[in-house]
Design a protein around this motif. Structure first.
Motif, short mmCIF file in Angstrom:
data_model
loop_
_atom_site.label_atom_id
_atom_site.label_comp_id
_atom_site.label_asym_id
_atom_site.label_seq_id
_atom_site.Cartn_x
_atom_site.Cartn_y
_atom_site.Cartn_z
N GLU A 43 15.11 45.27 50.70
CA GLU A 43 14.03 45.06 51.39
C GLU A 43 12.95 44.51 50.24
N GLY A 44 12.34 43.60 51.20
CA GLY A 44 10.76 43.09 50.10
C GLY A 44 9.92 42.62 51.47
N THR A 45 8.72 42.69 50.46
CA THR A 45 7.38 41.87 51.89
C THR A 45 6.55 40.67 51.62
N VAL A 46 6.42 39.68 52.40
CA VAL A 46 5.74 38.65 51.76
C VAL A 46 3.97 39.15 52.63
N THR A 47 2.96 38.40 51.84
CA THR A 47 2.05 38.92 52.34
C THR A 47 1.18 37.56 52.67
N ILE A 48 0.69 37.41 54.39
CA ILE A 48 0.10 35.70 55.25
C ILE A 48 -0.91 36.43 54.97
N PRO A 49 -1.93 35.15 54.59
CA PRO A 49 -3.44 35.40 55.08
C PRO A 49 -3.93 35.39 56.65
N ALA A 50 -4.80 35.86 57.21
CA ALA A 50 -5.14 35.76 58.22
C ALA A 50 -5.84 35.04 58.45
N PHE A 51 -6.11 34.84 60.04
CA PHE A 51 -7.00 33.66 60.21
C PHE A 51 -8.78 34.44 59.55
N ARG A 52 -8.95 33.31 58.89
CA ARG A 52 -10.23 32.79 58.53
C ARG A 52 -11.20 32.86 59.55
N GLY A 53 -12.35 33.09 59.74
CA GLY A 53 -13.58 32.98 60.27
C GLY A 53 -13.96 31.67 60.26
N ARG A 54 -14.67 30.91 61.44
CA ARG A 54 -14.89 29.50 61.85
C ARG A 54 -15.88 29.57 60.10
N ILE A 55 -16.89 28.08 60.47
CA ILE A 55 -17.76 27.96 59.81
C ILE A 55 -18.14 26.81 60.99
N TYR A 56 -19.96 27.39 61.37
CA TYR A 56 -20.50 26.41 62.99
C TYR A 56 -21.90 25.38 61.81
N ASP A 57 -22.19 24.56 62.74
CA ASP A 57 -23.73 24.48 62.50
C ASP A 57 -24.62 24.96 62.56
N ARG A 58 -25.81 24.97 62.50
CA ARG A 58 -26.74 25.39 63.64
C ARG A 58 -26.81 25.55 65.52
N ASN A 59 -26.03 23.91 65.41
CA ASN A 59 -26.06 23.99 66.84
C ASN A 59 -24.80 24.20 67.68
N GLY A 60 -23.65 25.05 66.46
CA GLY A 60 -22.62 25.53 67.16
C GLY A 60 -21.66 24.37 67.30
N ILE A 61 -22.21 23.22 66.38
CA ILE A 61 -20.71 22.51 65.87
C ILE A 61 -19.77 23.01 65.24
N LEU A 62 -18.36 22.64 65.41
CA LEU A 62 -17.51 23.33 64.08
C LEU A 62 -17.13 21.92 62.79
N LEU A 63 -17.42 23.38 61.51
CA LEU A 63 -17.14 22.62 60.53
C LEU A 63 -16.01 22.86 59.80
N ALA A 64 -15.90 24.31 60.38
CA ALA A 64 -14.18 24.48 59.26
C ALA A 64 -13.03 25.68 60.32
N GLU A 65 -12.23 25.67 60.51
CA GLU A 65 -11.72 26.18 61.25
C GLU A 65 -9.89 26.14 60.64
N ASP A 66 -9.06 28.24 60.54
CA ASP A 66 -7.90 27.99 60.36
C ASP A 66 -6.90 27.40 61.79
N VAL A 67 -5.95 26.33 61.92
CA VAL A 67 -5.58 26.44 62.73
C VAL A 67 -4.06 26.66 62.34
N ARG A 68 -3.25 27.12 63.42
CA ARG A 68 -1.80 27.55 63.15
C ARG A 68 -0.68 26.57 61.65
N ALA A 69 0.24 27.00 61.33
CA ALA A 69 1.28 26.49 59.89
C ALA A 69 2.17 26.88 59.58
N ILE A 70 3.09 27.24 59.50
CA ILE A 70 4.19 27.02 58.83
C ILE A 70 4.28 26.97 56.69
N SER A 71 5.06 28.33 56.53
CA SER A 71 5.20 28.38 54.79
C SER A 71 6.99 28.14 55.12
N VAL A 72 7.19 27.47 53.80
CA VAL A 72 8.84 27.40 53.67
C VAL A 72 9.29 28.42 52.27
#
Length: 549
Positions: A43-72
């Motif tokens: 048996e073994g375990t692998v840890t994967i970070p959760a979806f990180r919170g988004r960062i917006y500017d004061r008007n709701g413009i998206l400045l940072a977000e997590d997107v789906r990716a694959i690790s090999v």
């Protein structure tokens, strides 16, 4: 004969006794230990970070977000066709052959090959491996941080490392809130190492979103303006801060040195610094407004009286001079500010005295961090009054022998703009404060000083910042730089321009700082003032601020 049979019987029973004893030891005494070894193998375990919170500017413009990716990863013991795998990993993942070999032939059942690649890349690699019959690659769901505007506000936002942890800017300072709870996957192998099961044992919890006070439109304006200004005036570096003087909200924090947040690995350390909070500098004449504010508060100067603006003024064995050695004669306090007259300002400071000048500057917050939600902020330097030499009152009065950060200077000018309330500058919109801004100087003193700053733009050193139809209150600054072991160095200056508008009801406060402008023009009035004007004009258009009737 009977004796030989007895000896054989004893030997046989001893053998079975040893075997039985070993079985007892393995199954009872050491059972837990062997079960743990088997579990570790199977048996073994692998840890994967959760979806990180988004960062917006004061008007709701998206400045940072997590997107789906694959690790090999690779099961090094049970891979097949390692020669083919080597070629595939080099081709599809663009990793050097040396790196691939080091990871591919490392002993182990699990070795990371690449983190957070695109799903399209992963699908293409998986298909190619199937086609050539190469086994052993492990594909795991992962996340990748994405910054849609690349280098916009990069020195404020910061970035995230491959392990999902914030490493700079608000990504670092609010890492705990943004990162959420990680997901954990388990996998089970058979005795030959073949994986027979992989399942998620902890789903993880997405992080919280963060809204900044920044306005991405104003940030874009400020970044473009300071980049052009640094090129035009051949400066070493440049900073712009745009702030709401009533709330302390930072609407833009820009500099010429930025980097692509999506490719932070290729950036240099000096480009990742947020100069507005980590770089202390002597403000020079920009600081005179605070000397004058203290004098007005203590009523040591009358608006209609005249003070000597002589070309030079001696304290102890040191001679202070006006810019270009100019002689002004007898001048009013307004003249001293609008023409930035060193000798007149020093005489006003002497009326205050060391103790009162120091106490006022300390009260205004100099020599202290502002407390903004950004990592690495420095406090600047205000020497304790007990350490002042005879010259200190003269040098500090005109912005020498004291250092500030750009954010510190801007937030203290905001106090003048809003009528005397010391605001806490902040970069996070959702942050709330337990108490409103504190009034530390009178509205009347701020009003009188604002009138002096209006005259600076109307007919003094700030004329290049004039915008027809709008009243601007501002102050220029040009400070000769002092370098370690060299003292004040000829030809090296910090040029600045601080101001707010419309002066009668301020909407915006802007500070422009240029480090070592290298052309023929190096005064703040010649370099920083035009940049201020360019930004102010675009803010007027953006916000549709009407001109004076």
């Amino acid at each position: 004969m009977n004796r030989r049979i007895a000896v054989a019987f004893v030997c046989l029973m001893s053998f079975f006794g040893i075997i039985a004893g070993r079985l007892v030891q393995l199954q009872l005494v050491e059972a837990g230990q062997w079960r743990e070894l088997a579990r570790r193998f199977q048996e073994g375990t692998v840890t994967i970070p959760a979806f990180r919170g988004r960062i917006y500017d004061r008007n709701g413009i998206l400045l940072a977000e997590d997107v789906r990716a694959i690790s090999v990863a690779i099961d090094n013991y049970n891979m097949t066709r390692p020669d083919a795998l080597e070629d595939l990993l080099v081709t599809y993942l663009k990793i050097s052959r040396t790196t691939v070999r080091e990871r591919l032939y490392r002993p182990g059942y699990f070795t990371w090959i690449a983190r957070a690649i695109s799903p399209e890349q992963a699908e293409a690699l998986q298909k190619a491996a199937r086609e050539v019959g190469a086994r052993g690659l492990i594909f795991l769901e992962d996340r990748k941080r994405q910054y849609p505007y690349r280098d916009l506000a990069s020195n404020v936002i910061g970035f995230v490392g491959v392990d999902g942890a914030g490493l700079e800017g608000v990504e670092l300072l609010f890492d705990k809130e943004l990162r959420g709870t990680e997901a954990i996957w388990s996998f089970v192998r058979m005795a030959d190492g073949t994986q027979i099961e992989r399942r998620q044992i902890q789903a993880g919890q997405p992080g919280r979103d963060l809204t900044l006070t920044l306005d991405s439109r104003i940030q874009h304006i400020a970044e473009n303006a300071i980049s052009r200004g640094v090129r035009t005036y051949k400066a070493k570096a440049g900073i712009v801060i745009v702030m709401d003087p009533w709330t302390g909200e930072v609407l833009a924090m820009a500099q010429d040195k930025r980097y692509d947040l999506n490719n932070f690995q290729s950036s240099r350390a000096e480009h990742r610094q947020n100069l507005a909070v980590v770089w202390p500098f002597e403000p020079g004449s920009s600081f005179k407004v605070f000397t004058m504010l203290a004098a007005l508060e203590h009523h040591v100067i009358a608006l209609d009286e005249r003070i000597s603006g002589s070309a030079t003024y001696q304290i102890a064995h040191h001679i202070f001079r006006n810019a270009d050695g100019r002689e002004y004669g007898m001048v009013t306090p307004t003249d001293a500010i609008k023409n930035s007259i060193n000798t007149a300002m020093i005489r006003i400071a002497q009326r205050l005295g060391e103790e009162r000048l120091y106490a006022a500057l300390k009260q205004y917050g100099f020599g202290q961090k502002t407390g903004i939600e950004l990592p690495g902020e420095v406090s600047g330097y205000l020497p304790p009054v007990k350490s002042w030499s005879a010259l200190e009152i003269g040098s500090i009065a005109i912005g020498q022998s004291v250092s500030v950060t750009a954010l510190q200077l801007a937030s203290r000018v905001a106090m003048i703009a809003n009528g005397g309330k010391l605001v806490q500058p902040h970069i996070v919109k959702a942050l709330t404060f337990s108490s409103p801004p504190t009034r530390i100087v009178s509205e009347e003193s701020c009003r009188q000083l604002t009138e002096m700053m209006i005259e600076t733009v109307r007919s003094g050193t700030g004329v290049l910042a004039q915008i027809p139809g709008y009243t601007i209150a501002a102050k220029t600054g040009t400070a000769q730089k002092a370098l370690p072991g060299q003292g004040y160095v000829k030809g090296k200056y910090v040029a600045s321009f601080e101001g707010f508008f419309p002066a009668e009801a301020p909407r915006y406060l802007i500070l422009v700082v240029l480090d070592e402008p290298g052309g023929r023009e190096y005064y703040g009035s010649e370099t920083a003032a035009p940049i201020f004007k360019e930004i102010a004009q675009q803010l007027i258009a953006l916000d549709r601020i009407p001109p004076r009737p």
